[in-house]
Motif scaffolding. Structure first.
Motif, PDB file in Angstrom:
ATOM      1  N   ASN A   1      48.861  45.154  32.988  1.00 52.55           N
ATOM      2  CA  ASN A   1      49.825  44.363  33.760  1.00 52.55           C
ATOM      3  C   ASN A   1      49.983  42.995  33.107  1.00 52.55           C
ATOM      4  N   SER A   2      50.958  42.208  33.589  1.00 50.70           N
ATOM      5  CA  SER A   2      51.256  40.947  32.908  1.00 50.70           C
ATOM      6  C   SER A   2      50.063  39.996  32.953  1.00 50.70           C
ATOM      7  N   PHE A   3      49.284  40.050  34.023  1.00 47.91           N
ATOM      8  CA  PHE A   3      48.154  39.128  34.119  1.00 47.91           C
ATOM      9  C   PHE A   3      47.115  39.420  33.044  1.00 47.91           C
TER      10      PHE A   3
ATOM     11  N   LYS B   1      33.379  38.593  29.112  1.00 44.27           N
ATOM     12  CA  LYS B   1      33.798  37.865  30.319  1.00 44.27           C
ATOM     13  C   LYS B   1      35.210  38.277  30.699  1.00 44.27           C
TER      14      LYS B   1
ATOM     15  N   HIS C   1      35.235  41.509  32.395  1.00 45.15           N
ATOM     16  CA  HIS C   1      34.682  41.327  33.728  1.00 45.15           C
ATOM     17  C   HIS C   1      35.764  40.827  34.698  1.00 45.15           C
ATOM     18  N   ILE C   2      36.572  39.850  34.235  1.00 45.61           N
ATOM     19  CA  ILE C   2      37.642  39.319  35.093  1.00 45.61           C
ATOM     20  C   ILE C   2      38.671  40.405  35.379  1.00 45.61           C
TER      21      ILE C   2
ATOM     22  N   ALA D   1      49.745  32.670  34.118  1.00 47.38           N
ATOM     23  CA  ALA D   1      49.644  34.128  34.233  1.00 47.38           C
ATOM     24  C   ALA D   1      49.585  34.539  35.704  1.00 47.38           C
TER      25      ALA D   1
ATOM     26  N   PHE E   1      34.208  31.390  34.659  1.00 50.51           N
ATOM     27  CA  PHE E   1      34.458  31.463  33.231  1.00 50.51           C
ATOM     28  C   PHE E   1      33.960  30.215  32.526  1.00 50.51           C
TER      29      PHE E   1
ATOM     30  N   ASP F   1      46.673  28.388  30.911  1.00 55.97           N
ATOM     31  CA  ASP F   1      47.371  29.649  30.651  1.00 55.97           C
ATOM     32  C   ASP F   1      47.164  30.644  31.791  1.00 55.97           C
ATOM     33  N   MET F   2      45.953  30.620  32.367  1.00 54.05           N
ATOM     34  CA  MET F   2      45.660  31.580  33.424  1.00 54.05           C
ATOM     35  C   MET F   2      46.445  31.239  34.692  1.00 54.05           C
TER      36      MET F   2
ATOM     37  N   ILE G   1      37.685  32.467  39.268  1.00 59.23           N
ATOM     38  CA  ILE G   1      37.549  32.740  37.830  1.00 59.23           C
ATOM     39  C   ILE G   1      37.295  31.450  37.062  1.00 59.23           C
TER      40      ILE G   1
ATOM     41  N   ASP H   1      48.558  38.331  29.626  1.00 63.45           N
ATOM     42  CA  ASP H   1      48.578  36.877  29.447  1.00 63.45           C
ATOM     43  C   ASP H   1      47.162  36.326  29.314  1.00 63.45           C
ATOM     44  N   MET H   2      46.225  36.911  30.070  1.00 61.06           N
ATOM     45  CA  MET H   2      44.864  36.397  30.028  1.00 61.06           C
ATOM     46  C   MET H   2      44.218  36.706  28.683  1.00 61.06           C
TER      47      MET H   2
ATOM     48  N   ALA I   1      45.418  34.062  26.467  1.00 60.11           N
ATOM     49  CA  ALA I   1      44.739  32.816  26.837  1.00 60.11           C
ATOM     50  C   ALA I   1      43.313  32.800  26.283  1.00 60.11           C
ATOM     51  N   LEU I   2      42.643  33.962  26.342  1.00 57.35           N
ATOM     52  CA  LEU I   2      41.284  34.056  25.818  1.00 57.35           C
ATOM     53  C   LEU I   2      41.259  33.781  24.316  1.00 57.35           C
TER      54      LEU I   2
ATOM     55  N   SER J   1      42.776  24.900  27.880  1.00 61.27           N
ATOM     56  CA  SER J   1      43.931  25.775  27.661  1.00 61.27           C
ATOM     57  C   SER J   1      43.802  27.080  28.434  1.00 61.27           C
ATOM     58  N   PHE J   2      42.587  27.569  28.616  1.00 64.07           N
ATOM     59  CA  PHE J   2      42.408  28.829  29.317  1.00 64.07           C
ATOM     60  C   PHE J   2      42.836  28.707  30.776  1.00 64.07           C
TER      61      PHE J   2
ATOM     62  N   ARG K   1      37.361  42.467  38.139  1.00 68.49           N
ATOM     63  CA  ARG K   1      37.290  41.830  39.446  1.00 68.49           C
ATOM     64  C   ARG K   1      38.662  41.531  40.012  1.00 68.49           C
ATOM     65  N   PHE K   2      39.556  41.055  39.145  1.00 65.74           N
ATOM     66  CA  PHE K   2      40.839  40.567  39.623  1.00 65.74           C
ATOM     67  C   PHE K   2      41.719  41.710  40.103  1.00 65.74           C
TER      68      PHE K   2
ATOM     69  N   ASN L   1      40.815  44.789  40.971  1.00 62.80           N
ATOM     70  CA  ASN L   1      40.180  45.836  41.762  1.00 62.80           C
ATOM     71  C   ASN L   1      40.368  47.196  41.100  1.00 62.80           C
TER      72      ASN L   1
ATOM     73  N   LYS M   1      41.307  33.605  44.149  1.00 67.76           N
ATOM     74  CA  LYS M   1      40.703  34.376  43.050  1.00 67.76           C
ATOM     75  C   LYS M   1      40.766  33.582  41.753  1.00 67.76           C
TER      76      LYS M   1
ATOM     77  N   TYR N   1      52.345  36.832  38.068  1.00 68.56           N
ATOM     78  CA  TYR N   1      51.839  38.159  38.403  1.00 68.56           C
ATOM     79  C   TYR N   1      51.524  38.336  39.889  1.00 68.56           C
TER      80      TYR N   1
END
Lengths: 620, 620
Positions: free
Chosen positions: A548-550, A517, A520-521, B557, B525, B553-554, B521, A553-554, A557-558, B549-550, A524-525, A527, B517, B561
């Protein structure tokens, strides 16, 4: 302990350069105490009360001895310097850097010699500490060597001082070959310097008596010619006698060939797997192309020693099984030679001496692996300075696999590969962290030893064991994934415990569906293209993430949210019954309570300036 | 300053309870100095050298005065206690809690009275500090009141001590009505306690001379009956005379009705918008249903005062325009009455006195809004203790809107609504943070004042101004979105600067497409329902996010970003030309370098135990 005063003690005013250094801190230092005049010859120092010794540099110019008073929370150090030197620096820093280090300095301006508590800034420039927390007790010159005796509290509460804890300490040293007009004139970059890793605060464990029938067996490499390269891991295969009956190892210790004390960095003895009948003999570098692949199956740690460690005694109620039909007769010795000066022609037969007995102890000691499963699902993005991965031994697994009376963990060996910087295992019960099992905030993958715990930890059914590793991937350009390779990562705590259970491995990794997942994000996020085609492996997917930072960080978070797959295993391949996938992360609501640091009372400290130690006399 | 010694000074040993308290810290306190014997009557204290005064409690029992030595980095405090009391505590804590506070204690065991530097733990239990950093200089009893004079360094490097910085300080106090056998027997929960916010470290700004033609105008509410409720915001509308010509305000100060010093918490004067010709008169609580809605258009700050603040002098090269055709004649005064004891029948005519001149200064001073756009796109999840939102004034905007010679920011007023806990604005240039414009690490929405900057900050074309606010939403159950409502949030720094430019507002918010976006997600998710239907508003979307938490945190993030929409505006509705949407976040690679704290040298400190201050004599 009182300062040792030699003949001709006298009082003296500081030289202008020192007065300057002191006045930078706004202090008017009135009087300096000359506690020793140079060249005290012919009198030996009193017999050493120091149980611990290590060479600091590969040439053996500097040797450190120390003892620990847990009552007073003080360490006494004795530093011996060979040869005529203008001065020496010794200290501690986060990871062995000469910058931002906590230092003691002995230096001369050509006329007098001074001792001071100092620190180095981020450029390596040395400054006097506001608080003089290293206290000089004795300075003695014997023929061609100098011996300094000084003490320091574990914690000084001076923000420029290192906090001495019971984990790895990176000691730093430097040799001054010429006089300096002032302390501030010294920069560590111009000196001959180095580092040495050690555990300073060894636990105070009582030494059980050895039974009368104790025997020894030396596992040592025969007459190795130490390669003249900085790092060598030497591998040697040996075997127990045929039909060697069941014994218990109850102690082991290092045997280091005399003269090689500064070259032998650490040693481990592994038992090979029982699945093969025989293993080929081998005696050579572990990374040799000639090394049989089969030797990778010799990974079960029997003994481990690292520089500065003393003999390892098992608790008197437990021993480690050696011999019998259920285990392999084949052992692998691994010796890490650290030879940064490329010394040539040195021969070595160092190894480990096992002390074992036929009088079996009430409990067998076992080893359990905690932390992360060796899988690429757990990965660290590149260019991270402090990225944390965590593995869980869940309540469900301890409930199923531990005996009702629980187990006692008495020792621990932390393990990562090259980017590991910190490791910690915490025990949690009823959703709350209760105690730290083992922690190293200055962990180095190059300094792995089995450490006795200061306090044994009892793990009950239903407890959770959480192992976190912190990584630094600043120098990597690609993601670092979990795995066996030296450029992949691990996060493991091998805990030594008794009584032995069937549970050999209690580890976790993120659920692979949730990781998909994530990919996948990312796709999508941003592009951008992350390969999610069926044939792409997880390492390939990680390799194509744009960091990148996103996306960084994600990923954190995961890992902090997604369910896990738990390996609650009898051996690495056999799980306890049940479905261990898609398990929820343990819900921990409170952290371990840490005691406040106890700052020492400063009533008895000396003046806030350097001490004049030695006056050479004349020459003004 | 020397301790003031009265008649009958004597030396005394501590009582057993104190000896116990001291020995808990491992100190053998040999001798205690009695520096004052009680009941020194009839002698007035010397004239006060203290420029700053505040009442600590609403009854006026405790009054604090202080001065600041920036050279020595020391504050001298004078604490005056009315009436016969068994003791008093005074100190500082993060946000005014009585737990984890840094305290000075004056207490009696019924026989002797003691003074000590102490701290309270997380349960409010009081302990002696290892380091006695508050130093008592004088204790004096005059008729029915007690006056204590003591000093403390800004920074002590004792981990139990508060670090005094130039932001808001939450002072705490408590009154002891009975003797305690030892310090450790005192718990703050059993005492009459309270807090007071203040800026202790006022900047040392030179006071420009007032011109001969200076005039004054008092903006004050006429004879208000202060409501007997804890919090009242009182609104009063007044107007400038017709055809009032252009002047410059060059100074303002508070006028507080005598006797109400402890009730008048802060006051602001706003100018109404010029878009309306006239505003209705009003005199009543700001939240009254009778208040005309039109008064919401009176938001342009002219003057702001809060407890403890002295007169506000504009820099001598700038003044604030008052009067002329281009601005409204209507002014709104807002007075915050803080009346926690529900005192009844008190009448008040407090307000602000503007000092203005017709001799216009070379520059007009202006106010610019930095921080976040008032929009629900920027939101804080519930149950967060330290959630940070950041708004940017980008290089592109300062390039376009500022003059070539730049502007000078000389004062700043930070603003959030109820969940704001910290605010900071940093200036960055060429990708690196250069200096802090203003910072409050103990910001309180209930203590807003215009603060002169210790050092004026010059902003050049191409500079970036980054404003971050930290929020605490522990007590909220729903997300808190940005907006005008008191339960919505803001993150604003009103900077006062000259010369005035057309740029009134330089703020940002996340791009709304990227926020959508995020909602997408969250939906995918979690397999949970977040309303993304076209008619859902952003607040509705935030309200339906499951805050695991996801998703928390997202969101962080995303805000760190995603591209931003920049409001680079002449007035709140008129942008500078160009496309300001989908702007990249400024890429900042280095943080402001903070100097190391300078720990004081402790050579001159007293013994590490409480001082006996007063011996009552007799009664054994």
């Amino acid at each position: 302990m009182q300062p040792h005063l030699s003949h001709q003690p006298c009082w003296s005013l500081p030289s202008p350069s020192v007065r300057e250094a002191a006045s930078m801190y706004g202090t008017a230092v009135a009087i300096f105490l000359v506690i020793l005049v140079a060249a005290l010859q012919g009198s030996e120092p009193p017999e050493s009360p120091f149980p611990y010794h290590i060479p600091l540099d590969p040439e053996g110019t500097l040797e450190l001895s120390w003892n620990v008073s847990y009552d007073q929370e003080i360490i006494h150090f004795q530093l011996q310097v060979q040869g005529p030197r203008a001065g020496v620096l010794f200290g501690m820093s986060d990871r062995g850097e000469m910058e931002n280090a906590d230092l003691v300095m002995l230096w001369t301006d050509g006329d007098r010699t001074y001792f001071a508590d100092a620190w180095s800034d981020q450029k390596g420039q040395i400054h006097l500490d506001t608080h003089q927390d290293y206290q000089l007790l004795q300075a003695q010159r014997v023929s061609n060597s100098l011996s300094l005796l000084f003490k320091r509290p574990f914690v000084t509460c001076d923000p420029k001082d290192y906090v001495i804890e019971d984990d790895t300490v990176h000691l730093v040293y430097g040799i001054l070959e010429e006089p300096f007009q002032s302390l501030e004139a010294i920069n560590t970059s111009g000196l001959h310097t180095g580092l040495q890793q050690v555990q300073l605060l060894k636990p105070e464990v009582s030494t059980p008596a050895m039974p009368a029938d104790v025997q020894t067996m030396d596992i040592r490499a025969p007459d190795v010619l130490i390669p003249s390269t900085e790092t060598t891991y030497w591998c040697y295969i040996t075997e127990l006698p045929l039909h060697f009956p069941r014994h218990h190892i109850i102690m082991y210790e290092a045997i280091v060939t005399e003269g090689n004390e500064a070259l032998v960095h650490h040693m481990e003895v592994f038992q090979c797997t029982n699945e093969s009948e025989a293993f080929p003999m081998f005696n050579g570098p572990c990374d040799s192309k000639m090394k049989p692949d089969r030797l990778n199956y010799c990974r079960h740690v029997l003994a481990a020693w690292a520089l500065g460690a003393k003999a390892f005694y098992y608790p008197e109620e437990a021993g480690v099984p050696l011999g019998s039909s259920g285990s392999s007769r084949f052992l692998r010795l691994e010796v890490h030679y650290h030879n940064p000066r490329n010394i040539q022609g040195r021969r070595d037969s160092s190894g480990i001496r096992l002390h074992y007995t036929a009088s079996l102890r009430p409990n067998e000691a076992g080893i359990m692996e905690l932390g992360l499963v060796y899988t690429p699902l757990m990965a660290i993005p590149p260019q991270e300075t402090t990225f944390v991965l965590t593995g869980y031994c869940t309540d469900r697994c301890t409930q199923m696999a531990l005996p009702k009376s629980g187990i006692r963990i008495f020792a621990s060996q932390l393990h990562t590969h090259l980017t590991g910087r910190k490791v910690i295992t915490v025990l949690a019960r009823d959703g709350q962290q209760r105690e730290v099992v083992n922690r190293d905030n200055h962990y180095s993958p190059h300094f792995q030893e089995i450490r006795m715990l200061k306090n044994a930890v009892t793990v009950h059914q239903g407890d959770v064991l959480i192992t976190s590793c912190t990584y630094n991937t600043e120098n990597r350009t690609m993601a670092t994934v979990g795995g066996f390779g030296i450029l992949e990562e691990m996060c493991v705590n091998y805990v030594h415990y008794y009584p032995k259970t069937e549970l050999e491995l209690c580890k976790s990794a993120v659920d692979d569906g949730f990781l998909q997942k994530y990919f996948h994000i990312v796709n999508r996020f941003g592009n951008e293209e992350v390969c999610t085609c069926p044939q792409a492996s997880v390492p390939q997917q990680f390799a194509s993430v744009p960091w990148n930072s996103f996306n960084r960080d994600m990923l954190k978070a995961l890992y902090n949210y997604a369910p896990i797959s738990v390996h609650c295993n009898k051996t690495s391949a056999v799980r306890f019954p049940g479905n261990w996938n898609l398990q929820p992360l343990p819900n921990i609501t409170s952290a371990v309570e840490e005691p406040d640091p106890r700052c020492p009372i400063r009533q008895t400290r000396g003046p806030a300036g350097p001490f004049v130690v030695i006056t050479h006399g004349g020459r003004h």
